[in-house]
Enzyme design. Structure first.
Site, PDB file in Angstrom:
ATOM      1  N   ASP A 303       0.843  -1.200   0.000  1.00  0.00           N
ATOM      2  CA  ASP A 303       0.000   0.000   0.000  1.00  0.00           C
ATOM      3  C   ASP A 303       0.879   1.250   0.000  1.00  0.00           C
ATOM      4  O   ASP A 303       0.657   2.206   0.751  1.00  0.00           O
ATOM      5  CB  ASP A 303      -0.974   0.011   1.176  1.00  0.00           C
ATOM      6  CG  ASP A 303      -2.013   1.129   1.077  1.00  0.00           C
ATOM      7  OD1 ASP A 303      -2.154   1.730  -0.013  1.00  0.00           O
ATOM      8  OD2 ASP A 303      -2.687   1.408   2.086  1.00  0.00           O
ATOM      9  N   PHE A 321      -3.740  10.566   4.524  1.00  0.00           N
ATOM     10  CA  PHE A 321      -3.551   9.174   4.918  1.00  0.00           C
ATOM     11  C   PHE A 321      -2.472   8.519   4.057  1.00  0.00           C
ATOM     12  O   PHE A 321      -2.443   8.716   2.844  1.00  0.00           O
ATOM     13  CB  PHE A 321      -4.849   8.378   4.712  1.00  0.00           C
ATOM     14  CG  PHE A 321      -5.924   8.632   5.723  1.00  0.00           C
ATOM     15  CD1 PHE A 321      -5.847   8.080   6.990  1.00  0.00           C
ATOM     16  CD2 PHE A 321      -7.044   9.395   5.399  1.00  0.00           C
ATOM     17  CE1 PHE A 321      -6.864   8.283   7.925  1.00  0.00           C
ATOM     18  CE2 PHE A 321      -8.065   9.603   6.318  1.00  0.00           C
ATOM     19  CZ  PHE A 321      -7.975   9.046   7.589  1.00  0.00           C
TER      20      PHE A 321
END
EC number: 3.5.2.3
Length: 426
Positions: A303, A321
């Site tokens: 990720d 984020f």
């Protein structure tokens, strides 16, 4: 042509064998005790591990539209430095690859600039997060790897069910960032002890697990391969485990940071520690480790989510984020789990190579005669400290700054081409 001399390979039993490897015409031509050739280039792999190139099905390259964070070039250079030879790029770009035309332009840019193999996702819905489905057939024809609205959960069950039916008809996967927006409550960290201490809004476990529970039943009804991104909670692990036992075609990935860290590691209200899913509780982390070992979780994906410095060097309430991971995944995991004898070296390599390949039917992830010469050379003795200033990625956002790790990639080959060698300039 290259001959990798005096290296070691892992056999099926997980034992190290001293071998030479001959790369010719983009393929692994020969693996033998000793190889002598009169032409080609010799690569000294003495004492180093020769392994299949890593595969990461969850990478944010940001281009087009977010080039201040990352580009296809910088992201794939970072991938090569981290030992990755195949990466799958997420569609949260501007524009979103939600049409054949946008996907074809993206494919052309990848072909022009990528240093490693890039397989791009198409979105599930137009513009990400809408209820209008994309043209699945046209996007498959344009080369989409799979379909995902990563970064946003598909909120309506009917939309997800129809998407799964269309994907199943094409024998393609639905890949899901699982998050029920009605259960996020504006959270920026895990709804736990850190959030309470700092007075921050928390994201509860159920925001993730409730949507996975819904989706596995939809996948069963649709006959679709459903893949869970960055699983992070104990309840999610339980749902996936039960679904697999029921014969539902579900797979799941976990990120290095969720295996290594939990909320108790967060030093304070620092945007570098903000990610989605957030770092969860100790019990959640234990469930992730157990799930990986028992096969509930299939493999590891980073990720990789680069951001500009000004987007992360702020309090959590204002920060974006995400953290980067391509250049640090192997050394972190090797140091934390193989060096401590929690995992074998073969387990780690498999979770970064053959396991993702098998889940998505990719013809990569193995080091055998006749296979594509996607190779990483690893120095398992090398010790170095994580320093974002050395990153090839534009993103320097990592909570692992200053951590000393052992075991680093020193060379990466994609289809027999040397795309990274330690010591060469960026």
């Amino acid at each position: 042509m290259y001959v990798l001399k005096n290296g070691q390979i892992l056999n099926e039993s997980g034992e190290l064998e001293n071998k030479d490897v001959l790369i010719q015409n983009g393929k692994v031509n020969l693996i033998a005790d000793s190889i002598e050739v009169t032409s080609g280039e010799e690569f000294d792999a003495t004492g180093k591990l020769i392994a299949p190139g890593f595969i990461d099905v969850h990478v944010h390259l940001r281009e087009p539209g977010g080039e201040h964070k990352e580009t296809i070039l910088t992201g794939t250079k970072a991938a090569a430095r981290g030992g990755y030879t195949t990466i799958c790029s997420m569609p949260n770009t501007k524009p979103v690859p939600d049409s054949k035309e946008v996907m074809e332009r993206l494919q052309a840019k990848i072909k022009e600039t990528a240093e490693v193999r890039v397989l791009p996702y198409a979105s599930i819905t137009t513009s990400l997060g809408t209820d209008e489905l994309v043209d699945f057939e046209a996007l498959k024809e344009a080369g989409a790897f799979a379909f995902t609205d990563d970064g946003v959960g598909v909120q309506l069950a009917g939309t997800m069910y129809e998407a799964m039916k269309r994907a199943a008809a094409l024998d393609m996967a639905i890949v899901a960032h699982c998050e029920d927006n009605s259960l996020i409550y504006g959270g920026v960290v895990h709804d736990g002890i850190f959030a309470e201490r700092e007075g921050l809004k928390g994201i509860p476990n159920i925001a993730e697990s409730v949507q996975i529970a819904r989706d596995v039943l939809l996948a069963e009804a649709a006959g679709c391969h459903y893949h869970v991104c960055h699983i992070s909670t104990k309840e999610s692990v339980r749902v996936v485990r039960d679904a697999k036992r029921a014969g539902i075609r579900v797979t799941a990935e976990v990120s290095p940071h969720h295996l290594i860290l939990d909320e108790e590691a967060i030093p304070g209200n620092d945007g570098q520690w903000k990610m989605n899913p957030p770092l969860r509780s100790k019990a959640d982390r234990a469930a992730l480790l157990e799930g990986l070992l028992d096969g509930t979780i299939d493999f590891i994906a980073t990720d990789h989510a680069p951001h500009a410095a000004e987007e992360k060097n702020v309090p959590m309430e204002q920060a974006a984020f995400g953290i980067v991971g391509l250049e640090t995944a192997f050394p972190l995991l090797y140091t934390h789990f193989v060096q401590t004898n929690e995992w074998t070296l073969k387990q780690l390599i498999d979770w970064m190579t053959v396991k993702p390949a098998e889940c998505f039917k990719l013809p990569y992830g193995k080091l055998e005669e006749g296979t594509t010469a996607d190779i990483v050379v690893l120095d398992l003795e090398k010790e170095a400290t994580i320093d974002p200033d050395t990153f090839y990625s534009k993103g320097k956002n990592t909570p692992f700054v200053g951590e000393t790790c052992i075991g680093w990639p020193v060379a990466t080959f994609v289809e027999g081409t040397l795309v990274y060698k330690e010591g060469e300039s960026k």
